[in-house]
Design an enzyme around this catalytic site. Structure first.
Site, PDB file in Angstrom:
ATOM      1  N   GLU A 120       0.849  -1.197   0.000  1.00  0.00           N
ATOM      2  CA  GLU A 120       0.000   0.000   0.000  1.00  0.00           C
ATOM      3  C   GLU A 120       0.879   1.239   0.000  1.00  0.00           C
ATOM      4  O   GLU A 120       2.014   1.216   0.473  1.00  0.00           O
ATOM      5  CB  GLU A 120      -0.955   0.001   1.203  1.00  0.00           C
ATOM      6  CG  GLU A 120      -0.290  -0.157   2.549  1.00  0.00           C
ATOM      7  CD  GLU A 120      -1.314  -0.438   3.651  1.00  0.00           C
ATOM      8  OE1 GLU A 120      -2.261   0.343   3.780  1.00  0.00           O
ATOM      9  OE2 GLU A 120      -1.142  -1.436   4.383  1.00  0.00           O
ATOM     10  N   LYS A 122       2.599   4.710   0.955  1.00  0.00           N
ATOM     11  CA  LYS A 122       2.954   5.331   2.237  1.00  0.00           C
ATOM     12  C   LYS A 122       2.508   6.791   2.182  1.00  0.00           C
ATOM     13  O   LYS A 122       3.154   7.630   1.570  1.00  0.00           O
ATOM     14  CB  LYS A 122       4.460   5.239   2.473  1.00  0.00           C
ATOM     15  CG  LYS A 122       4.892   5.721   3.859  1.00  0.00           C
ATOM     16  CD  LYS A 122       6.383   5.508   4.065  1.00  0.00           C
ATOM     17  CE  LYS A 122       6.794   5.946   5.474  1.00  0.00           C
ATOM     18  NZ  LYS A 122       6.555   7.374   5.734  1.00  0.00           N
ATOM     19  N   ASP A 124       1.811  10.583   3.052  1.00  0.00           N
ATOM     20  CA  ASP A 124       2.659  11.590   3.698  1.00  0.00           C
ATOM     21  C   ASP A 124       1.772  12.445   4.594  1.00  0.00           C
ATOM     22  O   ASP A 124       1.300  13.514   4.210  1.00  0.00           O
ATOM     23  CB  ASP A 124       3.355  12.438   2.629  1.00  0.00           C
ATOM     24  CG  ASP A 124       4.562  13.169   3.183  1.00  0.00           C
ATOM     25  OD1 ASP A 124       4.946  12.884   4.336  1.00  0.00           O
ATOM     26  OD2 ASP A 124       5.126  14.018   2.476  1.00  0.00           O
ATOM     27  N   TYR A 232      -4.270   1.826   8.308  1.00  0.00           N
ATOM     28  CA  TYR A 232      -3.259   0.911   7.777  1.00  0.00           C
ATOM     29  C   TYR A 232      -2.965  -0.262   8.706  1.00  0.00           C
ATOM     30  O   TYR A 232      -2.096  -1.089   8.411  1.00  0.00           O
ATOM     31  CB  TYR A 232      -1.966   1.641   7.428  1.00  0.00           C
ATOM     32  CG  TYR A 232      -1.282   2.393   8.553  1.00  0.00           C
ATOM     33  CD1 TYR A 232      -0.812   1.737   9.687  1.00  0.00           C
ATOM     34  CD2 TYR A 232      -1.071   3.771   8.451  1.00  0.00           C
ATOM     35  CE1 TYR A 232      -0.165   2.420  10.696  1.00  0.00           C
ATOM     36  CE2 TYR A 232      -0.421   4.472   9.463  1.00  0.00           C
ATOM     37  CZ  TYR A 232       0.035   3.792  10.582  1.00  0.00           C
ATOM     38  OH  TYR A 232       0.674   4.467  11.581  1.00  0.00           O
ATOM     39  N   LYS A 320      11.129   3.734   0.023  1.00  0.00           N
ATOM     40  CA  LYS A 320      10.956   5.164  -0.214  1.00  0.00           C
ATOM     41  C   LYS A 320      11.218   5.525  -1.679  1.00  0.00           C
ATOM     42  O   LYS A 320      12.085   4.945  -2.341  1.00  0.00           O
ATOM     43  CB  LYS A 320      11.909   5.974   0.664  1.00  0.00           C
ATOM     44  CG  LYS A 320      11.607   5.898   2.153  1.00  0.00           C
ATOM     45  CD  LYS A 320      10.298   6.618   2.470  1.00  0.00           C
ATOM     46  CE  LYS A 320      10.176   6.966   3.935  1.00  0.00           C
ATOM     47  NZ  LYS A 320      11.021   8.060   4.364  1.00  0.00           N
ATOM     48  N   CYS A 414      17.250  45.724 -19.100  1.00  0.00           N
ATOM     49  CA  CYS A 414      17.020  44.357 -19.553  1.00  0.00           C
ATOM     50  C   CYS A 414      18.352  43.625 -19.723  1.00  0.00           C
ATOM     51  O   CYS A 414      19.259  44.142 -20.389  1.00  0.00           O
ATOM     52  CB  CYS A 414      16.258  44.373 -20.878  1.00  0.00           C
ATOM     53  SG  CYS A 414      16.075  42.747 -21.638  1.00  0.00           S
ATOM     54  N   CYS A 417      18.629  43.078 -23.873  1.00  0.00           N
ATOM     55  CA  CYS A 417      18.753  44.161 -24.858  1.00  0.00           C
ATOM     56  C   CYS A 417      19.169  45.489 -24.256  1.00  0.00           C
ATOM     57  O   CYS A 417      19.441  46.452 -24.989  1.00  0.00           O
ATOM     58  CB  CYS A 417      17.444  44.333 -25.629  1.00  0.00           C
ATOM     59  SG  CYS A 417      16.089  45.004 -24.625  1.00  0.00           S
ATOM     60  N   CYS A 444      10.444  44.359 -19.538  1.00  0.00           N
ATOM     61  CA  CYS A 444      11.351  45.065 -20.445  1.00  0.00           C
ATOM     62  C   CYS A 444      10.518  45.800 -21.482  1.00  0.00           C
ATOM     63  O   CYS A 444       9.606  45.216 -22.095  1.00  0.00           O
ATOM     64  CB  CYS A 444      12.277  44.059 -21.135  1.00  0.00           C
ATOM     65  SG  CYS A 444      13.112  44.714 -22.595  1.00  0.00           S
ATOM     66  N   CYS A 450      13.860  43.580 -28.510  1.00  0.00           N
ATOM     67  CA  CYS A 450      14.555  42.742 -27.526  1.00  0.00           C
ATOM     68  C   CYS A 450      14.605  41.319 -28.093  1.00  0.00           C
ATOM     69  O   CYS A 450      13.562  40.719 -28.388  1.00  0.00           O
ATOM     70  CB  CYS A 450      13.809  42.751 -26.198  1.00  0.00           C
ATOM     71  SG  CYS A 450      14.477  41.610 -24.964  1.00  0.00           S
TER      72      CYS A 450
END
Length: 780
Positions: A120, A122, A124, A232, A320, A414, A417, A444, A450
């Site tokens: 099953e 795990k 968190d 579980y 894991k 920028c 450019c 910009c 640019c």
């Protein structure tokens, strides 16, 4: 029937619906009906408070805040699990189990004895213990240090899928159920969104959110959080339930306990590894966060024989997944320039392995995010990577900040450019006023002068969902711009063979193929072309709305913002963006060049019949920024004066015959300003030109079968692509959305469907699998 009998009846019915919804995932009534039954029970209990019992479904709302949690000692310690990080670790675990049970391990002539393992995910979350006496929940506790935890009884009672009384019969007099309290991904997103709305604390991840919610001293706060429980295993119990671990869980499920829907039995260690890889591949699609898989020897007799080490059972292990979060150092913050000129900060990191991939860069979104994190160059930060999602900086570890840490500053010019970088302004328009505030984005001002903006604009223009020019990837576009062969999207249609063949990676065949792809792209649909132009805030769906509703590029390009707002899902801010784009002289020149160089837009026509004569004068007046005048006032004004010109020319006396003094004064002051009167007349003239004016000819609308419905596609489809499915639904009039909400009509769920399917089940929305979906399409 007496009230006491009805109370018992309602409790039993609600318990059964909770069980079907949370445990079996088979709701039998809509949410509205459940709410009605719940309200009826609550009202009856309010009339008869002496009949309220602790196991009533109404007793999940939380009680007065505690001053502190008391401690609980676990009769049987809640031990942690050993970990496996590699395949070799899991095989070593299997070897130890085999030897511990004194089973043959196999040799060159045989495979030995195979052990069955339960498998099953795990979860968190936060491990908890639930104690039932004679079927009633009497205590909830955290795992704590494994020996001593905290009493969270009042809080676990607020979790919707924790049964306050076990279902059925035959349960042991004392039964301790162990499991994980967690928060789904969708619930986590909703919680953080609501926290942001009220200026509250947001959480870094679902685990932190679950732990923080469960350990609230005020259980009313816990009750408001979207927590879930998954069982579980069991702790102390006064009699045996089954002979296997999975048998225990299946029996607990019959008694109302939610267990993992991914629970399986593997017949050997090879099947364990198959399970691990399968669920790992589906990890990001699951509706909840997991950090690995738990394998347990399934036989309870074998578990007892294997016993325990000092801190962990010998019969279980957690395999894991590679870590999704890691610590690393922020070396620098650099700035990238996007298609619209947005100057975006990017974290340059000391390389670190996250979820099996080496990460050296992470997104920071914008400077508001930098400020929210309190980020400084040199900081130690937590990086998160999930699936194919771009790595993100989640948190700063401030206690590790070095003395020489530096602030992050936006560049004044920028980085590509050299043009000036300015902070965007947010303009919020409402009745009678316009509010200007600073936006989160820096931009910009160099536009297509640019190089970065030009490259990104062309990459977007040629992309699959836009003009779909195969063979023009990012690298090719960069070469075309760097070589000076392309300075706008229109220049693509002037390229010659000699221009292309000299580019790196191109030969005679690939050059001819590219030129053919460019030629083949000259007949795009109007919607594709509008999307390809890269108008700010105009995605595929808005482009389709513009094309379908107004019918021609000329009308779209001429449309005033106030007229655009008559179209579905086009708000005033987006309308101004569209209007501003087509007002720009450079954009007009590029569009003209594209048409002169052979582009022929398809699917152009008249304004959609749905919008012919669809407006009213009162509706138009209500859309204007006249303070105090809403739809009702506008209707009174039109009823009295009849036409726009008459309203503009009206004096105070005429206006006060239709409106109150304040409204009349607002209308007179509004139209005293010449530009307001000119705008109103221009809007009316355009409505007439487009055939949308109230005096225009009304056209019959041919209804599409799915008009007004919102559908969602999730998971993978095997007999057609998601794009094909989307096109078929849109052709039938449906809107296809990327997210599930209460307004969703139907969800189509293919293999691998995750959080969207879970949310659809939660909301009671109709779900079709691919076979049902294909049958549905065939019936249309």
């Amino acid at each position: 029937m007496t009230d006491a009998t009805r109370i018992l009846e309602l409790r039993a019915e609600l318990d059964q619906h909770n069980y079907r919804y949370h445990v079996l995932d088979e709701p039998s009534i809509p949410d509205a009906e459940y709410d009605r039954l719940f309200r009826e029970l609550k009202a009856l209990e309010a009339d008869h408070p002496n009949l309220i019992t602790p196991d009533s479904p109404t007793q999940r709302v939380g009680n007065a805040a505690l001053s502190a949690f008391t401690q609980v000692r676990h009769e049987i310690p809640m031990l942690s699990l050993g970990n496996a990080f590699e395949e070799v670790d899991l095989r070593e675990f299997d070897r130890r189990v085999t030897e511990g049970l004194d089973l043959p391990t196999g040799d060159l002539f045989g495979s030995g004895a195979a052990i069955h393992y339960s498998c099953e995910p795990k979860l968190d979350g936060l491990a908890v213990s639930l104690l039932y006496q004679d079927g009633a929940l009497v205590r909830g506790a955290t795992r704590g240090d494994g020996t001593t935890g905290e009493d969270i009884s009042v809080n676990v009672r607020t979790i919707r899928n924790v049964p306050l009384k076990l279902h059925g019969s035959g349960w042991p007099p004392v039964l301790e159920v162990r499991g994980e309290v967690f928060m789904s991904k969708a619930g986590f997103e909703r919680l953080n969104a609501s926290q942001m709305e009220v200026g509250g604390k947001t959480f870094a991840n679902p685990r932190n959110a679950a732990a923080g919610s469960l350990r609230q001293l005020d259980s009313k706060i816990t009750a408001s959080r979207p927590l879930e429980f998954c069982c579980y295993g069991i702790g102390q119990v006064t009699q045996d339930i089954a002979t296997t671990h999975t048998g225990n869980l299946e029996q607990l499920k019959q008694w109302g306990m939610p267990i993992s829907r991914e629970l399986k039995v593997a017949e050997n260690i090879e099947q364990c590894l198959e399970y691990y890889h399968d669920i790992g591949a589906r990890r990001t699609q699951l509706p909840y966060e997991i950090d690995g898989v738990v394998f347990k020897v399934n036989s309870l007799a074998a578990q007892r024989e294997l016993g325990f080490r000092a801190r962990e059972p010998r019969w279980a292990i957690a395999h894991k997944f590679p870590a999704m979060e890691e610590l690393t150092e922020l070396l620098d913050v650099e700035f990238q320039v996007g298609r619209t000129g947005a100057v975006t900060p990017v974290a340059r990191l000391k390389p670190v392995k996250v979820a099996g991939v080496t990460v050296a860069n992470a997104t920071l979104h914008n400077m508001d995010e930098v400020a929210r994190l309190g980020l400084m160059i040199g900081d130690t930060v937590i990086i998160r990577r999930a699936g194919d999602v771009i790595p993100q900086v989640m948190q700063v570890v401030t206690e590790r900040r070095p003395e020489n840490a530096r602030l992050v500053h936006v560049p004044e010019t920028c980085p590509v450019c050299g043009s000036h970088v300015e902070r965007t302004q947010l303009i919020k328009r409402s009745k009678g006023k316009q509010t200007v505030s600073e936006g989160a984005v820096y931009r910009c001002v160099g536009r297509l002068a640019c190089g970065a903006q030009l490259k990104q604009a062309i990459i977007h223009f040629v992309s699959r969902r836009a003009m779909d020019i195969d063979g023009l990837g990012e690298k090719s576009v960069e070469q075309l711009v760097d070589e000076g062969l392309v300075s706008s999207p229109a220049d693509l249609y002037t390229l010659q063979f000699d221009d292309v063949v000299k580019l790196e990676g191109f030969a005679e065949v690939s050059s001819n193929n590219l030129l053919k792809a460019i030629e083949d792209s000259k007949r795009p649909s109007l919607a594709r072309f509008i999307y390809a132009l890269g108008i700010p805030d105009v995605g595929e769906e808005t482009a389709k709305v513009l094309a379908r509703s107004l019918g021609s590029l000329q009308r779209v390009s001429e449309a005033l913002p106030q007229v655009l707002t008559y179209l579905p899902d086009v708000g005033l801010e987006v309308a101004f963006e569209i209007h501003s784009f087509f007002e720009d002289p450079h954009n007009r020149t590029v569009i003209q060049q594209l048409l002169e160089r052979g582009l022929q837009l398809q699917e152009e026509g008249e304004v959609h019949p749905e919008y012919a004569a669809s407006t009213t004068l009162a509706g138009m007046i209500a859309k204007l920024d006249i303070s105090s005048v809403g739809p009702t006032g506008a209707e009174k004004l039109v009823a009295k004066l009849g036409s726009l010109n008459a309203i503009i020319a009206a004096d105070g006396i005429d206006l006060r015959q239709a409106l109150n003094t304040r409204q009349a004064e607002a209308v007179r002051e509004y139209f005293k300003q010449p530009h307001h009167a000119e705008t109103a007349r221009a809007v009316e003239a355009q409505l007439q030109a487009f055939g949308m004016h109230w005096a225009s000819e009304k056209k019959a609308v041919e209804g599409l079968p799915l008009a007004g419905q919102t559908w969602v596609l999730t998971g993978s489809l095997e007999q057609m692509s998601r794009d094909e499915a989307k096109q078929k639904l849109e052709a039938l009039g449906a809107k296809v959305s990327g997210s599930v909400s209460a307004k969703t009509h139907t969800v189509v769920a293919g293999p691998g469907a995750g959080s969207k399917l879970a949310k659809a089940s939660e909301l009671g929305i109709k779900v079709l699998d691919e076979e049902q979906f294909l049958k549905f399409l065939a019936s249309m």
